[in-house]
Design an enzyme around this catalytic site. Structure first.
Site, PDB file in Angstrom:
ATOM      1  CD  GLU A 106      -8.987   1.562   7.567  1.00  0.00           C
ATOM      2  OE1 GLU A 106      -9.077   0.669   8.645  1.00  0.00           O
ATOM      3  OE2 GLU A 106      -7.995   2.572   7.814  1.00  0.00           O
ATOM      4  CG  ASP A 152      -9.488  -1.240  12.084  1.00  0.00           C
ATOM      5  OD1 ASP A 152      -8.539  -1.712  11.748  1.00  0.00           O
ATOM      6  OD2 ASP A 152      -9.913  -0.114  11.519  1.00  0.00           O
ATOM      7  CG  ASP A 188      -0.319  -0.407   2.490  1.00  0.00           C
ATOM      8  OD1 ASP A 188       0.956  -0.288   2.779  1.00  0.00           O
ATOM      9  OD2 ASP A 188      -0.936  -1.167   3.155  1.00  0.00           O
ATOM     10  CG  HIS A 244      -6.654  -2.045   8.869  1.00  0.00           C
ATOM     11  ND1 HIS A 244      -6.742  -1.421  10.127  1.00  0.00           N
ATOM     12  CD2 HIS A 244      -5.404  -1.930   8.473  1.00  0.00           C
ATOM     13  CE1 HIS A 244      -5.545  -0.810  10.238  1.00  0.00           C
ATOM     14  NE2 HIS A 244      -4.540  -1.132   9.493  1.00  0.00           N
TER      15      HIS A 244
END
Length: 261
Positions: free
Chosen positions: A143, A136, A67, A138
């Site tokens: 996300e 979370d 990324d 991801h």
């Protein structure tokens, strides 16, 4: 999915580095997908040590980026291109030509995303993709509620992810970009081997949901359940909420050494 519980981050890094070394001994020009952040650093340090000692020849390796931030100036020290060159490519003695990644400063971001997906396919696909996991759940910058079939695309970061990443920007969340290019979950799942390393109690809930929870877009990392060769390596703290921890320990202890990860 295989779950391996190790004593600490150093042990996890050594285990995964040896798996990469085994891959490179078998396939000299393997394409290795790398993640950024603090979690994979023990892997890169252990692999660099193996190269320095002559235990493995990484000179033919190719490195692919997972990324990238959108909008950081070229050469910004916290662009993921800069981070990967600094933490992986140069320590392994590789030339910058061995590295490939998306262009986060392109005028046409959508075209840059599509171009990177094509480039990965043209390179023969990723042989081993390293992953971290967010608090979370991801992976990459996919996300929660990201499509499980998603391709490389632009994403807007959640406030929690920006808070988590502010430590790389002098603790100032205002310096953290709002947008990123990330390999999609569908893109990530095309790698031949997925290896996720998670350490620390803060990752325990996300790990438990990934491994033992339902397959759900709310926990993007749960998509690893769909992959035929996914390995999750966790330290004792990150494993603390796994219900079947004893089973994972027993199965790994009984695994034939020749099988590797």
């Amino acid at each position: 999915m295989e779950v391996v519980i190790v004593q600490d981050a150093t042990a996890g890094g050594e285990l995964i580095a040896e798996s990469i070394a085994t891959l490179l001994r078998r396939k000299r020009d393997a394409l290795i997908g790398v993640a950024t952040g603090s979690s994979p650093l023990p892997i890169y340090q252990a692999l660099t040590a193996k190269v320095a000692s002559g235990a493995v020849d990484a000179s033919g390796a190719r490195i692919a980026q997972l990324d990238e931030y959108v909008g950081l100036p070229a050469g910004h020290p916290e662009s993921y291109r800069s981070v990967v060159l600094r933490e992986v490519v140069r320590p392994l003695g590789l030339d910058e030509s061995a590295f490939m990644g998306p262009d986060g400063s392109a005028d046409d971001i959508l075209a840059a995303c599509e171009a990177y997906d094509r480039a990965l396919a043209a390179a023969g696909g990723v042989d081993l993709q390293l992953l971290g996991i967010g608090t979370d759940g991801h992976i990459g910058f996919n996300e929660p509620v990201s499509s499980l079939a998603s391709r490389t695309r632009i994403k807007t970061l959640t406030e929690q992810t920006r808070v988590d990443n502010a430590r790389f920007f002098e603790g100032d969340i205002e310096q953290v970009p709002h947008h990123v290019i990330t390999q999609g979950i569908g893109t990530i799942l095309e790698a031949r081997h997925l290896v996720l390393l998670a350490t620390g109690e803060g990752k325990a809930e996300a790990v438990a949901q990934t491994v033992e929870g339902p397959l759900a877009a709310l926990v993007p990392a749960s998509a690893l359940q769909l992959h035929p060769h996914a390995t999750v390596v966790v330290d004792e703290a990150a494993a603390s909420k796994l219900k079947l921890a004893d089973y994972y320990r027993a199965t790994f202890a009984a695994k034939p050494e020749w099988q590797g990860l």
